[in-house]
Scaffold this active site. Structure first.
Site, mmCIF file in Angstrom:
data_model
loop_
_atom_site.group_PDB
_atom_site.id
_atom_site.type_symbol
_atom_site.label_atom_id
_atom_site.label_comp_id
_atom_site.label_asym_id
_atom_site.label_seq_id
_atom_site.Cartn_x
_atom_site.Cartn_y
_atom_site.Cartn_z
ATOM 1 N N SER A 82 0.846 -1.183 0.000
ATOM 2 C CA SER A 82 0.000 0.000 0.000
ATOM 3 C C SER A 82 0.886 1.239 0.000
ATOM 4 O O SER A 82 2.095 1.164 0.228
ATOM 5 C CB SER A 82 -0.916 0.012 1.224
ATOM 6 O OG SER A 82 -0.151 0.088 2.402
ATOM 7 N N LEU A 83 0.289 2.381 -0.257
ATOM 8 C CA LEU A 83 1.028 3.636 -0.328
ATOM 9 C C LEU A 83 0.997 4.370 1.007
ATOM 10 O O LEU A 83 0.012 4.308 1.738
ATOM 11 C CB LEU A 83 0.424 4.549 -1.401
ATOM 12 C CG LEU A 83 0.589 4.110 -2.853
ATOM 13 C CD1 LEU A 83 -0.252 5.001 -3.759
ATOM 14 C CD2 LEU A 83 2.042 4.155 -3.279
ATOM 15 N N GLU A 115 -1.344 10.764 -10.979
ATOM 16 C CA GLU A 115 -2.610 10.178 -11.446
ATOM 17 C C GLU A 115 -3.636 10.214 -10.325
ATOM 18 O O GLU A 115 -3.257 10.287 -9.142
ATOM 19 C CB GLU A 115 -2.387 8.732 -11.890
ATOM 20 C CG GLU A 115 -1.950 7.836 -10.757
ATOM 21 C CD GLU A 115 -1.294 6.539 -11.206
ATOM 22 O OE1 GLU A 115 -1.495 5.527 -10.511
ATOM 23 O OE2 GLU A 115 -0.584 6.539 -12.233
ATOM 24 N N CYS A 398 -31.321 -1.502 28.676
ATOM 25 C CA CYS A 398 -31.650 -2.437 29.757
ATOM 26 C C CYS A 398 -31.997 -1.747 31.071
ATOM 27 O O CYS A 398 -32.422 -2.414 32.023
ATOM 28 C CB CYS A 398 -30.495 -3.407 29.986
ATOM 29 S SG CYS A 398 -29.009 -2.633 30.672
ATOM 30 N N CYS A 418 -27.350 -6.761 29.466
ATOM 31 C CA CYS A 418 -27.837 -5.744 28.537
ATOM 32 C C CYS A 418 -27.968 -6.341 27.135
ATOM 33 O O CYS A 418 -26.987 -6.863 26.593
ATOM 34 C CB CYS A 418 -26.869 -4.558 28.508
ATOM 35 S SG CYS A 418 -27.334 -3.268 27.341
#
Length: 670
Positions: A82-83, A115, A398, A418
């Site tokens: 990844s970059l 880009e 609750c 809950c």
């Protein structure tokens, strides 16, 4: 190194791992890119300042998350990294200075290629002799999911190139905004693309009308620059992303301004621009970190924002009992999606922003995920007269008391039964990296809790066919599949089930650490708090949470019910337990607990050893007084090397760490 800092690092890793899983595997992100990047940068900065804290499984050392397992795994020819990200001109200028320094060039020869960064699903395509043969998602960067059959349905993907060459192509699968408007059931274009490409039935994928844009090519004999490669890919009739060339940072800033202006008018989503060195020889000179290339970066746009009115502030209860205030909004279009709710994080955040029902606020939806209220624009009529929002004294789900957590911003429900917490706990328990129960999703969980069929985690193992057949949207086959999934989960690895139990602060990595030391739940329950802190990576906060949870009568009752139901809460393969090692019993006997041959020495293990399992090697090191850590650092004494080693081997070479084979390791013990 303080235990508090180590605990903070581990908490950051656990949080990032969770969001990686939600984003890359489940396609259900719950955190904006901006907030994720903040967490990531925080972890990265700490690790850079304290290299000894770096571990091989840190989010900074890997890309994304593991494949979901629904498709066959396909290893990439070259890693899909990844970059890194920058968010301002100052950030990009710092990146550019690092490039200049690394290349020892004031004016970068060949310039750079710029880009748009498509917000889709990263993909790798392999062509042999000009024919498309296979394709995979990014996955963890080393291997992804084989989605070849589904990729063949993407009309913009050429099945045959204009030339008969061997080529690997990198690109993004995306869904046009115009197509997204015709479909339903997805939160945004990116989720729609990811969900569509990962359908088990390619016919469904074909109906979604996905598109492809490519941004890189890898071939043994071809162009020597990025710009030439992009032109070359275009000549092969591949759909290439728009690109331009620049020589200095000012060219990048102009492109950022240009694409931000064009952004809203595009038929596809972008969240920034990508800048990479043009010449391949200069790229090779700068090379990579373990996670990203040094020669490229993503310049992220500012989050998209809009103004709207808060109609009401409500609270939601999570699986750990934390109450989160949520603003119900007058619906507003944001990044092509209608938004009607936004998080307000906590009471401190509300007080700081001074927002109340009726106020006009700015909301943002950075990264196409859950929106948040950013700031107050103007107060509504009677703002000062209307009471400020306060957290309820009792849980809305609750009725149990709500307390403010000391030293935290959170308010928490104290209810032990809950329903909101139970639903969250069940969804976590059934998750792929936990008990991995297919079919036990949120809709099913809601019904089980609301109908009183499940009152704690263990109750799912006591469900029968007669209980489930009465539920909505559940036929006999679905019931059979769900019960089979529940039964299969009983033999999940001990570390996965420990993670599934949902102990606060115990993520996947921490669960593995604990399971490696305590081979059964009974061993963990007996552990003292001080003893827990002696484990590398276990700080005081985690140790206290584990200690208190394991002594909670409710937790112990659940554990007992799980064991009675046949859930294996221990290392199932007794051959892995130190006490039962047989193949190397002579070696273990020779080096008893009193042996101090390796006292104080730090080991890292990588690759597959010829005769010893990793657990056996660790046992021998520990019995001889040594320590085993997860990552290589300057303080590492030995790297124990097996076959097919990973990046630890390269790092050990770079740091000058002594590298030994299994035979040499045995000689050390002798």
């Amino acid at each position: 190194m303080s235990a508090e800092l180590a605990g903070k690092v581990q908490a950051l890793r656990d949080e990032l791992d969770r969001h990686n899983y939600l984003y890359y595997v489940l396609d259900k992100p719950q955190l904006s890119d901006t907030e994720y990047d903040k967490l990531f940068l925080q972890l990265q900065e700490i690790e850079e300042q304290h290299p000894s804290l770096v571990t091989a499984d840190s989010p900074t050392q890997r890309v994304g998350a593991k494949p979901s397992g629904r498709f066959a795994e396909l290893k990439h020819k070259t890693p899909m990294l990844s970059l890194g990200n920058v968010f301002s001109q100052e950030g990009f200028h710092a990146f550019w200075e690092r490039v200049q320094k690394g290349l020892e060039q004031e004016k970068i020869e060949g310039g750079m290629v710029i880009e748009p960064k498509i917000d889709g699903l990263s993909i790798s395509l392999v062509y042999e002799n000009g024919i498309f043969v296979r394709g995979a998602t990014r996955g963890d960067g080393i291997a992804g999911e084989d989605v070849t059959a589904n990729l063949r349905t993407v009309r913009s993907l050429p099945l045959k190139l204009a030339k008969a060459i061997d080529l690997e192509v990198r690109g993004e699968i995306y869904l046009k905004r115009s197509e997204f408007a015709k479909q339903s059931g997805f939160a945004n274009c990116r989720n729609a693309a990811a969900g569509s490409l990962r359908q088990l039935d390619p016919r469904i994928t074909a109906q979604r009308k996905l598109d492809l844009l490519v941004y890189a090519g890898i071939t043994s004999d071809g162009p020597q620059t990025e710009y030439e490669m992009m032109e070359f890919l275009r000549e092969l009739y591949l759909p290439v992303v728009e690109f331009s060339q620049g020589d200095e940072p000012g060219d990048v800033y102009q492109q950022v301004e240009k694409w931000e202006k064009r952004r809203s008018g595009l038929d596809y989503d972008i969240d920034g621009i990508v800048v990479k060195l043009n010449r391949y020889d200069l790229q090779e000179k700068l090379a990579f970190t373990s996670r990203s290339p040094r020669f490229a970066t993503a310049y992220k746009f500012t989050p998209e924002q809009a103004e709207t009115v808060i109609e009401e502030i409500i609270v939601q209860v999570g699986r750990t009992g934390v109450l989160t205030p949520v603003a119900k909004l007058k619906p507003v279009d944001l990044a092509g999606v209608t938004v009607s709710r936004a998080t307000l994080h906590n009471l401190d955040d509300i007080r700081r922003k001074d927002v109340r029902a009726g106020d006009t606020v700015i909301v943002q939806r950075a990264g196409e995920v859950i929106p948040e209220v950013v700031s107050l624009v103007s107060t509504g009529l009677g703002h000062e007269q209307r009471a400020q929002f306060n957290m309820p004294r009792n849980c809305p789900e609750c009725g149990s008391p709500v307390v403010k957590v000391e030293d935290e911003a959170a308010h928490r429900c104290l209810g032990i039964s809950c329903p909101a917490q139970l639903k969250g706990q069940l969804e976590h328990f059934a998750g792929r990296h936990a008990a991995d129960i297919t079919g036990l999703g949120s809709v099913m969980v809601d019904q089980l809790v609301e109908k009183g069929l499940v009152k704690d985690l263990a109750d799912i193992y006591y469900l029968g066919e007669h209980d489930l057949l009465d539920l909505e949207r559940l036929g006999k086959k679905s019931v059979s599949n769900l019960l089979a999934g529940i039964n299969k989960s009983k033999s999940r690895p001990w570390s996965a089930l420990l993670f599934a139990l949902g102990i606060r602060f115990v993520g996947e990595y921490t669960a593995e650490l604990l399971a490696g030391k305590y081979h059964a739940v009974d061993d963990l329950i007996k552990a003292e708090e001080e003893e827990l802190t002696e484990l590398p990576g276990i700080g005081p906060r985690i140790a206290q949470s584990v200690y208190l949870t394991c002594r909670d009568p409710k937790f112990m009752k659940i554990v007992e019910k799980l064991k009675q139901a046949g859930v294996v809460l221990e290392i199932a393969d007794l051959g892995l337990r130190i006490a039962d090692l047989s193949e190397h019993s002579a070696l273990l006997t020779t080096h008893s607990a009193s042996n101090t041959t390796l006292m104080g020495k730090k080991f890292v293990i990588t690759g597959t050893l010829p005769t010893l399992s990793r657990e056996e090697a660790e046992a021998l090191i520990k019995q001889a007084g040594g320590r085993v850590t997860g990552s290589v650092s300057k303080s590492t004494d030995y790297l124990l090397l097996g076959g097919e080693p990973g990046s630890k081997y390269d790092k050990a070479l770079a740091l000058g760490v002594k590298i030994i084979s299994e035979d040499e390791f045995r000689k050390l013990l002798a």
